[in-house]
Design a protein around this motif. Sequence first.
Motif: not given
Length: 655
Positions: A285-293, A473-477
């Motif tokens: 659910f986290q925004p993607p920038l860190y994961y793309i890099i 969207i949070g992890g608890w959603d």
Amino acid sequence: MLQDTNRNRVVQVVLILAICVFVGASFFAFNSSVSESENSYLTAHPEARWIKLDLPFRLNARSNGSEMILFRRVFELAEQQDVVIHLKAFRGAGIWLDGMPVRKFDGDTDKWREVVTFNLSKLPAGKHELKIAVVNENAHPALLFWADGLDIATPHGWEASRDDFVWNPAVDASKTGRLRITDEFERSDRALLNSLPLMFPLFLLGAGFVWLRENRNELAFIRNFEIAPAHFRFILLGLWGVMAFNNFHELPLKLGMDSVGHFKYIEYVADNLTLPSPLEGWQMFQPPLYYIISAAFYKFLLLFMDIENSLYWLRLIPLACGAVMIEICYRCSVLAFKEDRFAQIGATVLGGFIPMNFVMAQFWGNEPLAAVFSGLTILMVLSIVQTPEQRNLKEFALLGLFLGLAILSKATCTLLIPLIIFFVLLPLLFEKSESSVHKVSSLRGIVLSLITTAIVGGWYYLRNWASYGKPFIGGWDKIREIAWWQDHGYRIWEHFSSFGSSILKPVYSTTNGIWDGLYSTLWLDANLSGMSKFMSRPPWDEQLMMATALLALIPSIMILAGIGRTFYKPVKSVFNGQMFLTACIVVYFAAEMYLYLNLPIYSTAKASYTLGLLPCYGILAMAGIQPLLKNIYIKSAFCGFLTLWGTTIYLTYFV
């Protein structure tokens, strides 16, 4: 002069109105939450206390499902009388008196906040047994009970059972219970006492050097020695680099909060070359920038090494982010303390060497990258507010770029948007410049910043809105359909009003309330990098880590003093940016409290959400003590403290 006075009054009025709006909106949000049936806040009552079954506090997630707990109270009447009973059950209840049903649970859990009242008429003299079965789902059943004219209110005299055979005294819901893992660590006062052979010489070294220098000592090398803040920051960066080189392959891969979930996200992006749905995994659910890099770096690493070594090298990204945060703290301190080189050094150390930075930068996760772009955003705000003569559209474009990248790294960073609009716009509208053209240009710059932010980071939230009907969207959603829960399972007033356990016994003091959680995770690795077993704890220097819990009272008081000074001179603080720094901390903490209220798990109380505010902590801490540094004794003592503080933190997290 009159014009300046009028301007200051207008700024004060606008600031007071903004504070009133913030307080009003916060009150409305919190009040709305505690009135909802889905919220788990147990409202206090003057006649009784909430009780629950006495269970050991569990650090790991609990099993999903419904649970029923029986509560009973035996009481005796001297004569026949009518008894009116009142109760609240979290979240549903059936009632028996002397083995006979009085009220059956109808399955409705939406009205649990309403007081249930019964008139037990003409109860005969003698002993009676009142038994109440409380049912709850994905949380601990709890009971609040009192009766008119009888001393049988919870918690005194009540027992609890799971099976109606084994009964034990029920406990007050405010009692967390002792954690075995907490007792495995030395108390912070004893740890500090045992660390004095290291700390005291460090204190004397720093304090003695300043004392000799300020007293114009005849030793030329002391009298003439002066290190520039720019050079000092390179020393800190060099020390960080040595620590990173030493640690990144030494720490076990299992360490780090939700580390497996973060890697699964990275692996998904690397394998599929697309973004996952927020519904597909634990952290997706986290925004993607860190994961793309990280995915791009991971694919590159696999060309040269196996998967295990690649996982270690992935830590270079958060470690590099930690180093960048030191640089950001330095640059912000230069803007905040233009002529005070000592304050620049102090703010850089207190901000960049906050233990939270050391802990979060060692493991996979999007927090360090989000912190970097949040810190760069704060830096740009200070630059725009404090240097109007250098203000141009390029700076506003950079502000929008960094803010966009921040919200593309973590949704928490969206809290900065209204703060930036207000605290950049306010000084721009009321600055002394007589040029209306200059002000119009600045307004265009703010619009450019917002457009840039929307383009760079807004698309991700529009994607969520289009696909799921909401941007966040949070992890608890609920739409993620990943059902889980964790102790406490509820919230009470004491979780918001108590503080103190984190000072002497900080490890997992997050279980005692939000303030202990924030304090302990800001100043040390109180949650042991996500490890709940003593044998799996990270290999930090435990004695030094525990000692810092007590030492941290000093920078904490400094920060509070800095916030106090900000409000003491509000207009000046608006125009030098310190009111913005204070507002960042206040708003982030308010958001943290709101999340803590609505997500009743102990791990919500953590300071890592504020990792991007390291410059705020450092600058406000120095602002708090700056007036006292004119006294040579206080300045020498503070330099001694700064020396032992920075060294202790560094040695604690150098494996």
